[in-house]
Write a protein that holds these residues in place. Structure first.
Motif, PDB file in Angstrom:
ATOM      1  N   ALA A 101      -0.942  46.400  27.070  1.00  0.00           N
ATOM      2  CA  ALA A 101       0.008  47.383  26.881  1.00  0.00           C
ATOM      3  C   ALA A 101       0.555  47.889  28.559  1.00  0.00           C
ATOM      4  N   VAL A 102      -0.364  47.634  29.409  1.00  0.00           N
ATOM      5  CA  VAL A 102      -0.080  47.828  30.614  1.00  0.00           C
ATOM      6  C   VAL A 102       1.250  47.189  31.281  1.00  0.00           C
ATOM      7  N   ALA A 103       1.640  45.995  30.665  1.00  0.00           N
ATOM      8  CA  ALA A 103       2.506  45.297  31.048  1.00  0.00           C
ATOM      9  C   ALA A 103       4.164  45.737  30.457  1.00  0.00           C
ATOM     10  N   ARG A 104       4.117  46.735  29.586  1.00  0.00           N
ATOM     11  CA  ARG A 104       5.152  47.128  28.635  1.00  0.00           C
ATOM     12  C   ARG A 104       6.320  47.627  29.809  1.00  0.00           C
ATOM     13  N   PRO A 105       6.172  48.482  30.648  1.00  0.00           N
ATOM     14  CA  PRO A 105       7.271  49.214  31.256  1.00  0.00           C
ATOM     15  C   PRO A 105       7.849  48.205  32.144  1.00  0.00           C
ATOM     16  N   ALA A 106       7.112  47.021  32.870  1.00  0.00           N
ATOM     17  CA  ALA A 106       7.662  46.225  33.563  1.00  0.00           C
ATOM     18  C   ALA A 106       8.726  45.359  32.714  1.00  0.00           C
ATOM     19  N   LEU A 107       8.124  44.632  31.468  1.00  0.00           N
ATOM     20  CA  LEU A 107       8.738  44.097  30.740  1.00  0.00           C
ATOM     21  C   LEU A 107      10.167  44.893  30.165  1.00  0.00           C
ATOM     22  N   GLN A 108       9.942  46.293  29.844  1.00  0.00           N
ATOM     23  CA  GLN A 108      11.127  46.959  29.316  1.00  0.00           C
ATOM     24  C   GLN A 108      12.368  47.170  30.419  1.00  0.00           C
ATOM     25  N   ARG A 129      10.420  33.515  34.968  1.00  0.00           N
ATOM     26  CA  ARG A 129      10.348  32.687  33.681  1.00  0.00           C
ATOM     27  C   ARG A 129       8.958  32.367  33.335  1.00  0.00           C
ATOM     28  N   ALA A 130       8.212  32.534  34.378  1.00  0.00           N
ATOM     29  CA  ALA A 130       6.786  32.154  34.007  1.00  0.00           C
ATOM     30  C   ALA A 130       5.679  33.356  33.728  1.00  0.00           C
ATOM     31  N   ILE A 131       6.355  34.607  34.622  1.00  0.00           N
ATOM     32  CA  ILE A 131       5.380  35.914  34.434  1.00  0.00           C
ATOM     33  C   ILE A 131       5.577  36.424  33.128  1.00  0.00           C
ATOM     34  N   ILE A 132       7.142  36.386  32.500  1.00  0.00           N
ATOM     35  CA  ILE A 132       7.470  37.273  31.439  1.00  0.00           C
ATOM     36  C   ILE A 132       6.598  36.580  30.276  1.00  0.00           C
ATOM     37  N   PRO A 133       6.513  35.387  29.902  1.00  0.00           N
ATOM     38  CA  PRO A 133       5.506  34.782  29.079  1.00  0.00           C
ATOM     39  C   PRO A 133       4.253  34.957  29.028  1.00  0.00           C
ATOM     40  N   ALA A 134       3.854  35.002  30.422  1.00  0.00           N
ATOM     41  CA  ALA A 134       2.209  34.922  30.658  1.00  0.00           C
ATOM     42  C   ALA A 134       1.847  36.427  30.362  1.00  0.00           C
ATOM     43  N   LEU A 135       2.824  37.470  30.598  1.00  0.00           N
ATOM     44  CA  LEU A 135       2.541  38.888  30.196  1.00  0.00           C
ATOM     45  C   LEU A 135       2.226  38.932  28.718  1.00  0.00           C
ATOM     46  N   GLY A 136       3.492  38.388  27.980  1.00  0.00           N
ATOM     47  CA  GLY A 136       3.461  38.311  26.462  1.00  0.00           C
ATOM     48  C   GLY A 136       1.956  37.731  25.854  1.00  0.00           C
ATOM     49  N   SER A 137       1.523  36.534  26.444  1.00  0.00           N
ATOM     50  CA  SER A 137       0.358  36.064  26.195  1.00  0.00           C
ATOM     51  C   SER A 137      -0.779  36.835  26.433  1.00  0.00           C
ATOM     52  N   MET A 138      -1.127  37.936  27.058  1.00  0.00           N
ATOM     53  CA  MET A 138      -1.964  38.732  27.167  1.00  0.00           C
ATOM     54  C   MET A 138      -2.089  39.907  26.362  1.00  0.00           C
ATOM     55  N   GLY A 139      -0.918  40.069  26.036  1.00  0.00           N
ATOM     56  CA  GLY A 139      -0.741  41.355  25.004  1.00  0.00           C
ATOM     57  C   GLY A 139      -1.350  42.754  25.644  1.00  0.00           C
ATOM     58  N   VAL A 195      16.369  35.210  30.193  1.00  0.00           N
ATOM     59  CA  VAL A 195      15.278  35.985  30.837  1.00  0.00           C
ATOM     60  C   VAL A 195      15.063  37.110  29.901  1.00  0.00           C
ATOM     61  N   LYS A 196      16.009  37.846  29.465  1.00  0.00           N
ATOM     62  CA  LYS A 196      15.823  39.116  28.763  1.00  0.00           C
ATOM     63  C   LYS A 196      15.268  38.716  27.497  1.00  0.00           C
ATOM     64  N   THR A 197      15.682  37.542  26.664  1.00  0.00           N
ATOM     65  CA  THR A 197      15.135  37.113  25.435  1.00  0.00           C
ATOM     66  C   THR A 197      13.795  36.957  25.607  1.00  0.00           C
ATOM     67  N   LEU A 198      13.253  36.450  26.775  1.00  0.00           N
ATOM     68  CA  LEU A 198      11.850  36.236  26.932  1.00  0.00           C
ATOM     69  C   LEU A 198      10.977  37.388  27.050  1.00  0.00           C
ATOM     70  N   ALA A 199      11.631  38.485  27.722  1.00  0.00           N
ATOM     71  CA  ALA A 199      11.132  39.801  27.839  1.00  0.00           C
ATOM     72  C   ALA A 199      10.960  40.344  26.432  1.00  0.00           C
ATOM     73  N   GLN A 200      11.952  40.401  25.572  1.00  0.00           N
ATOM     74  CA  GLN A 200      11.953  40.940  24.241  1.00  0.00           C
ATOM     75  C   GLN A 200      10.711  40.315  23.407  1.00  0.00           C
ATOM     76  N   ASP A 201      10.706  39.043  23.516  1.00  0.00           N
ATOM     77  CA  ASP A 201       9.559  38.218  22.724  1.00  0.00           C
ATOM     78  C   ASP A 201       8.253  38.540  23.373  1.00  0.00           C
ATOM     79  N   ALA A 202       8.077  38.959  24.391  1.00  0.00           N
ATOM     80  CA  ALA A 202       6.933  39.108  25.291  1.00  0.00           C
ATOM     81  C   ALA A 202       6.535  40.561  24.574  1.00  0.00           C
ATOM     82  N   LEU A 203       7.360  41.467  24.568  1.00  0.00           N
ATOM     83  CA  LEU A 203       7.212  42.817  23.974  1.00  0.00           C
ATOM     84  C   LEU A 203       6.637  43.025  22.626  1.00  0.00           C
ATOM     85  N   LYS A 204       7.098  41.972  21.832  1.00  0.00           N
ATOM     86  CA  LYS A 204       6.629  41.850  20.597  1.00  0.00           C
ATOM     87  C   LYS A 204       5.338  41.443  20.463  1.00  0.00           C
ATOM     88  N   GLN A 205       4.887  40.770  21.317  1.00  0.00           N
ATOM     89  CA  GLN A 205       3.386  40.463  21.532  1.00  0.00           C
ATOM     90  C   GLN A 205       2.445  41.383  21.972  1.00  0.00           C
TER      91      GLN A 205
END
Length: 388
Positions: A358-365, A346-356, A376-386
């Motif tokens: 592209a390298v993070a996309r596979p792990a988030l998907q 729950r900390a890693i996913i928003p952190a990846l979103g804040s960084m924006g 947690v899935k909603t956090l990942a979806q929000d991070a992908l949008k960033q």
């Protein structure tokens, strides 16, 4: 004595009428005085007059006092001598008469009264004679070890040494004053040392880095050094560099002692928090932060490393966080998730979103295809949008 007092009155009248000759008058009076009490009276009168250019007279008086001091027999003479020495030290310090430094140091070495020693040290600080800074540093180092016979006297002398080193403003004087601020002294002395530190060095990066790296000092002292660096007026990049040194030391050192391990953990956690706030981008910290994430003493250290990586904002940092998330996805798939893992994801996913990045996309998907909670899935979806 009556004759002497008459001379003093005549001298004072002369000072009022013939100001340019006042120093000669006082010099004559001092040479004619036959007791310590008489000399003390002359010095007090001279001090009250505030006459400029009296440095040579003060130095002459102090040199004579040093010669006579060992032979004084009565308590009254020794007390008067102590008062003379303190007054002369104050006058010499105020007059900035540098040539007196050698005799002021002799006062420190030869007089027994700690207040006399302290005043002589304070005066030396005002003179800032380059030959005596090291002497005062060594004296304070010695006092920091705590005198066995008379701690109260040691505190008084240390106070004078601290103020002297504050005036010297030599980098080499920083550590002895730092040790005084963290040492055995009473609160007044420690607080004075703490207040003096910024005047000696606004940026204590070098001495504190060396302390933290050295094997000669305890972990708790290294933690205090890191805290002092954080509280200093140094620039952010200097604080970040010391944080790297401290985090490195926090992982280099090893101990089985539980208390010492906690202190090492606190060193690492403060270092990580400093790296986060000062946003260091140097890749040298990546393996250190990775180790704190994987082997940290508690969840706080692990969460701190995630926040520090996010603050770095680099592709390498995002890649490392993505690897953390991929590992958690694997644990989720194996149904091997702990309560701490839930906090970390729950900390890693928003952190990846804040960084924006592209390298993070596979792990988030991949989060969507694991048995994570809807939150947690909603956090990942929000991070992908960033991610652009």
């Amino acid at each position: 004595m009556k004759r002497f007092l008459t001379l003093v009155l005549i001298a004072l009248c002369g000072v009022f009428v013939f100001a340019t000759e006042s120093i000669d008058v006082y010099t004559f009076l001092y040479e004619q005085a036959t007791s310590m009490q008489e000399r003390l009276a002359i010095l007090k009168s001279l001090s009250d007059q505030g006459i400029d250019g009296a440095g040579p007279l003060y130095t002459q008086a102090l040199s004579q006092l040093l010669q006579e001091y060992p032979s004084l027999k009565t308590t009254a003479d020794r007390e008067a001598a102590d008062q003379c020495a303190r007054l002369l030290a104050q006058l010499l310090g105020s007059s900035k008469y540098t040539a007196a430094a050698v005799d002021l140091w002799r006062v420190v070495e030869n007089f027994a009264n700690p207040l006399v020693k302290a005043d002589a040290l304070i005066a030396m600080g005002k003179l800032r004679h380059p030959d005596y800074a090291e002497h005062i540093e060594k004296l304070l180092y010695s006092l920091n070890l705590k005198p066995v016979t008379d701690p109260e006297a040691g505190e008084k002398i240390a106070y004078g040494a601290i103020l002297a080193l504050e005036k010297y403003q030599q980098p080499s004087g920083y550590l002895p004053v730092f040790f005084a601020a963290t040492g055995w002294y009473n609160k007044r002395i420690r607080e004075q040392a703490e207040q003096s530190l910024p005047y000696i060095l606004e940026n204590p990066e070098n001495p504190l880095s060396e302390l933290i790296k050295s094997s000669a000092y305890t972990y708790d002292l290294k933690l205090l050094a890191l805290q002092r660096m954080e509280a200093s007026k140094a620039a952010s990049n200097a604080k970040a560099r010391v944080a790297v040194v401290a985090l490195t030391e926090g992982w280099r050192s090893a101990t089985m002692d539980v208390k010492q391990r906690v202190i090492l953990g606190n060193i690492r956690k403060l270092s990580i928090d400093m790296l986060r706030r000062y946003q260091i981008t140097d890749a040298i910290v990546l393996p250190l932060l990775e180790r704190s994430y994987k082997e940290g003493i508690d969840t706080e250290e692990k969460l701190g490393s995630i926040a520090a990586l996010a603050a770095m904002g680099t592709d390498d940092a995002a890649r490392l966080l993505s690897n953390f998330l991929l590992a958690l996805n694997a644990k989720r798939k194996a149904n091997n998730i702990t309560q701490e893992d839930e906090q970390l994801v729950r900390a890693i996913i928003p952190a990846l979103g804040s960084m924006g990045k592209a390298v993070a996309r596979p792990a988030l998907q991949a989060v969507e295809y694991q048995d994570w909670t809807n939150y947690v899935k909603t956090l990942a979806q929000d991070a992908l949008k960033q991610i652009k």
